[in-house]
Scaffold this motif. Sequence first.
Motif, PDB file in Angstrom:
ATOM      1  N   ALA B  60       0.855  -1.228  -0.046  1.00 29.47           N
ATOM      2  CA  ALA B  60      -0.031  -0.074  -0.117  1.00 29.47           C
ATOM      3  C   ALA B  60       0.869   1.344   0.047  1.00 29.47           C
ATOM      4  O   ALA B  60       2.023   1.150   0.573  1.00 29.47           O
ATOM      5  CB  ALA B  60      -0.977   0.055   1.006  1.00 29.47           C
ATOM      6  N   VAL B  75      -3.442   0.449  -3.283  1.00 26.07           N
ATOM      7  CA  VAL B  75      -3.204  -1.026  -2.833  1.00 26.07           C
ATOM      8  C   VAL B  75      -2.983  -2.079  -3.768  1.00 26.07           C
ATOM      9  O   VAL B  75      -3.729  -2.032  -4.728  1.00 26.07           O
ATOM     10  CB  VAL B  75      -4.474  -1.339  -1.900  1.00 26.07           C
ATOM     11  CG1 VAL B  75      -4.116  -2.617  -0.828  1.00 26.07           C
ATOM     12  CG2 VAL B  75      -4.864  -0.241  -1.182  1.00 26.07           C
ATOM     13  N   ASP B  77      -2.996  -6.251  -3.627  1.00 26.27           N
ATOM     14  CA  ASP B  77      -2.840  -7.527  -3.143  1.00 26.27           C
ATOM     15  C   ASP B  77      -2.587  -8.428  -4.514  1.00 26.27           C
ATOM     16  O   ASP B  77      -2.577  -8.016  -5.683  1.00 26.27           O
ATOM     17  CB  ASP B  77      -4.025  -7.839  -2.427  1.00 26.27           C
ATOM     18  CG  ASP B  77      -5.422  -7.935  -3.305  1.00 26.27           C
ATOM     19  OD1 ASP B  77      -5.326  -7.297  -4.436  1.00 26.27           O
ATOM     20  OD2 ASP B  77      -6.540  -8.020  -2.537  1.00 26.27           O
ATOM     21  N   THR B 128      -6.636   1.097  -7.044  1.00 24.23           N
ATOM     22  CA  THR B 128      -6.932   2.295  -6.112  1.00 24.23           C
ATOM     23  C   THR B 128      -7.747   1.698  -4.716  1.00 24.23           C
ATOM     24  O   THR B 128      -8.128   0.599  -5.061  1.00 24.23           O
ATOM     25  CB  THR B 128      -7.766   3.227  -6.692  1.00 24.23           C
ATOM     26  OG1 THR B 128      -8.127   4.262  -5.779  1.00 24.23           O
ATOM     27  CG2 THR B 128      -9.150   2.571  -7.177  1.00 24.23           C
ATOM     28  N   GLY B 129      -7.414   2.187  -3.620  1.00 20.94           N
ATOM     29  CA  GLY B 129      -7.968   1.642  -2.573  1.00 20.94           C
ATOM     30  C   GLY B 129      -9.134   2.675  -1.936  1.00 20.94           C
ATOM     31  O   GLY B 129      -9.100   2.642  -0.875  1.00 20.94           O
ATOM     32  N   ASP B 130      -9.524   3.380  -2.821  1.00 22.21           N
ATOM     33  CA  ASP B 130     -10.309   4.467  -2.340  1.00 22.21           C
ATOM     34  C   ASP B 130     -11.818   4.552  -3.195  1.00 22.21           C
ATOM     35  O   ASP B 130     -11.521   4.493  -4.601  1.00 22.21           O
ATOM     36  CB  ASP B 130      -9.804   5.863  -2.295  1.00 22.21           C
ATOM     37  CG  ASP B 130     -10.710   7.111  -2.292  1.00 22.21           C
ATOM     38  OD1 ASP B 130     -10.160   7.587  -0.921  1.00 22.21           O
ATOM     39  OD2 ASP B 130     -11.735   7.513  -2.810  1.00 22.21           O
ATOM     40  N   ASN B 190     -12.323   5.458   2.080  1.00 19.63           N
ATOM     41  CA  ASN B 190     -11.311   4.466   1.911  1.00 19.63           C
ATOM     42  C   ASN B 190     -11.886   3.149   2.073  1.00 19.63           C
ATOM     43  O   ASN B 190     -12.518   2.707   3.089  1.00 19.63           O
ATOM     44  CB  ASN B 190     -10.382   4.720   3.098  1.00 19.63           C
ATOM     45  CG  ASN B 190      -8.934   4.149   2.902  1.00 19.63           C
ATOM     46  OD1 ASN B 190      -9.225   2.679   3.161  1.00 19.63           O
ATOM     47  ND2 ASN B 190      -7.953   4.316   2.753  1.00 19.63           N
ATOM     48  N   ALA B 192     -10.499   0.263   2.810  1.00 18.32           N
ATOM     49  CA  ALA B 192     -10.155  -0.566   4.141  1.00 18.32           C
ATOM     50  C   ALA B 192     -10.949   0.051   5.387  1.00 18.32           C
ATOM     51  O   ALA B 192     -11.116  -0.828   6.143  1.00 18.32           O
ATOM     52  CB  ALA B 192      -8.583  -0.331   4.250  1.00 18.32           C
ATOM     53  N   ARG B 260     -14.295  -7.171  -5.648  1.00 18.82           N
ATOM     54  CA  ARG B 260     -13.624  -6.333  -4.541  1.00 18.82           C
ATOM     55  C   ARG B 260     -14.343  -5.867  -3.550  1.00 18.82           C
ATOM     56  O   ARG B 260     -14.430  -6.190  -2.264  1.00 18.82           O
ATOM     57  CB  ARG B 260     -12.913  -5.371  -5.238  1.00 18.82           C
ATOM     58  CG  ARG B 260     -12.209  -4.307  -4.312  1.00 18.82           C
ATOM     59  CD  ARG B 260     -11.159  -4.726  -3.555  1.00 18.82           C
ATOM     60  NE  ARG B 260      -9.741  -5.061  -4.388  1.00 18.82           N
ATOM     61  CZ  ARG B 260      -8.894  -5.902  -4.009  1.00 18.82           C
ATOM     62  NH1 ARG B 260      -8.971  -6.759  -2.834  1.00 18.82           N
ATOM     63  NH2 ARG B 260      -7.871  -6.085  -4.882  1.00 18.82           N
ATOM     64  N   TYR B 495      -5.633  -7.047   4.078  1.00 20.35           N
ATOM     65  CA  TYR B 495      -5.738  -5.742   3.391  1.00 20.35           C
ATOM     66  C   TYR B 495      -5.847  -4.610   4.172  1.00 20.35           C
ATOM     67  O   TYR B 495      -5.009  -3.645   3.622  1.00 20.35           O
ATOM     68  CB  TYR B 495      -6.827  -5.978   2.530  1.00 20.35           C
ATOM     69  CG  TYR B 495      -7.327  -4.963   1.300  1.00 20.35           C
ATOM     70  CD1 TYR B 495      -6.768  -5.273   0.030  1.00 20.35           C
ATOM     71  CD2 TYR B 495      -7.997  -3.565   1.816  1.00 20.35           C
ATOM     72  CE1 TYR B 495      -7.394  -4.032  -0.768  1.00 20.35           C
ATOM     73  CE2 TYR B 495      -8.154  -2.828   0.753  1.00 20.35           C
ATOM     74  CZ  TYR B 495      -7.929  -2.944  -0.481  1.00 20.35           C
ATOM     75  OH  TYR B 495      -8.088  -2.052  -1.323  1.00 20.35           O
ATOM     76  N   VAL B 499      -3.254  -1.184   4.630  1.00 20.93           N
ATOM     77  CA  VAL B 499      -3.659   0.014   4.324  1.00 20.93           C
ATOM     78  C   VAL B 499      -3.258   0.999   5.579  1.00 20.93           C
ATOM     79  O   VAL B 499      -2.777   2.109   5.373  1.00 20.93           O
ATOM     80  CB  VAL B 499      -5.160   0.135   3.974  1.00 20.93           C
ATOM     81  CG1 VAL B 499      -5.394   1.632   3.872  1.00 20.93           C
ATOM     82  CG2 VAL B 499      -5.390  -0.601   2.732  1.00 20.93           C
TER      83      VAL B 499
END
Lengths: 133, 511
Positions: B60, B75, B77, B128-130, B190, B192, B260, B495, B499
């Motif tokens: 991340a 992020v 994985d 992206t993680g958002d 976010n 996570a 996801r 995950y 983050v």
Amino acid sequence: MEPVFAIAFGVMIAVAAYLLMSRNVLRIVLGLLVLGNAANLSIFLAGRLESRIPPLVPAGETALAGGANPLPQALILTAIVISFALVAFTVVLFQSAHRRLGTLDVDAMHEAESLSRAVPRKAPAERTLEAAE
Amino acid sequence: MSAHILLTLPILFPLLGVALCALFWSNKRAQRIVSLLASFGLLGAALALMAAVHDGTVLATHFGNWDAPFGIVFVADMFAAAMVLITGIMAVAIGIYGLADDIEPKENAFYHLLYQGLLLGVTGAFLTGDIFNLYVWFEIMLISSFGLLALGGTRAQLDAGIKYVTLNLIATTFFLITVAFLYGITGTLNMADLARVLPTLENQGLVTTLAVMFLMAFGAKAAVFPLFYWLPAAYHTASAPIVAIFAALLTKVGVYAIIRTFTLLFDGDAGYTGPIVAGIAIFTMVTGVLGAASHFDVRRILSFHIISQIGYMLFGIVVATPLAVGGSILYVIHHIVVKANLFLLAGVINRAGGSFDLKKTGGLYKTMPMLGVLFLIPALSLAGLPPLSGFWSKFTVIKASLDAGHIALAASGLAVGVLTLYSMIKIWNEAFWKAAPETAEIAMARWRADPKVRVLMLAPIVSLAAITLTIGFFAEPFVDFSMRAGAQLLDKSVYIDAVFAPTSQLAEIRP
């Protein structure tokens, strides 16, 4: 204030749905525009409405108390720019489609479908711009 | 290399590609070189990323060193890295093919720019993680695809463009509204953080509502039943490399987003959404394959097959065991390779056989037997015949659904496989087996006269077929990787921990 915004959001969604179901591409563009603005309104609504204090942290403080939430405004700014760009593209696309296909009526547009029919369907009576008006 | 560089490089190369293509807008030769180099750069960056995460670590990076719930994070994985890697492979393969195929007469200043823009949006969406950021990447991807679809400016393309643009814009706006509601009830964007906050909310009914809204928004992107109408209305009008990159990546971004969100955010309410998704999966598979069976244009048949195959990728969400989620991941990877390859082959059928319409072409097996073999590899793999890649991916998802007692799902999966085989045999009979009409012979003579085009078009097809065969004959590492990636998806804590890991510089900046 929330109920007023919520009702306005609902009305805008209804207007957008009505316009989007139209057969005229010009109305569809307007529908997309209204829908995009309804989405922006929903972001604004989600980020709390009550406060009008600017989101500035006073000197000596480390946290903001009672200020407006700046995040939805940043999100809406992004969404406005994106939806504006997409609507601009849509207008150009629809305009050139109108020029090439000679119609504003989506029901009269089946160039793409007629490319490969197992059984070719009879050409329907041409609906020109004049006929639509 | 640090996580920051590994995670930003896959974005940086397409971004540079877009910028430089815009700079060289009047010089097609320079654009081609830039585009190809950027695609190779993306592939290299994706390989480096894969090397870093294949053992199960989650990387991340926090942009601007803002701590996790406040700033934007990237992020990676195992699942995301695998998708980025396959994007890199597709970028190179289809980029090379695009140098030869019928882009040339239509090629204007924007083909390479939009191609790189599409890759940029797709890669960003995977990393992206958002959730709001995901919306922005979706839009970048969409506007590029709109441009690519309308590139030729033919009447059919404009007609298709109107339907494609309108329906996709509605879906994305719906996604944005859902994001707003999600922010309204959780106060965070976010992913996570959402995964931590959502199970603690009192009003779980609202969470399920949002899950269904996300399912509709992403389902329209992924072309699931009953939201797929834009796909067969539009895809078949674009030229072969463009539709190949669409088929490979665009719907898969929707599938990726479904997997996801439904593993990370909404796993708690599988009891509510499970039966809905099961119904969607079955209807998607059946309607798609029936549509394919009724058509006679290669591109239309293949377009309907995209829809039917999306159904299999939803098995993981319905069943939600490590085997099923892993099977879905394997299916997505296998399908991207096979589907892109089939569309590239459709382009060759058009070039060498004279038409995309099966009634106007023929005799290809007699003149080009090797092309027949190259067609059979992805075609039979799509239908799920052993020992090709499609067999292993179908086998895992169907075994997982049988294990969990989803008999209807497994049965329709098997039946649809048979129907897929039927429509592939139809292409084979018409394009390769029956006698060639005169127009096809003229096209063949032209095809033979141009060896450079032949190499550029056939090299990517051979490479993708080799990947299909590799997954088929050496399935173990691929299956093993997918299973571990599936298990990782179901274990949210890895995950979330990645983050929220503290960034070292953060302590210095913050009081």
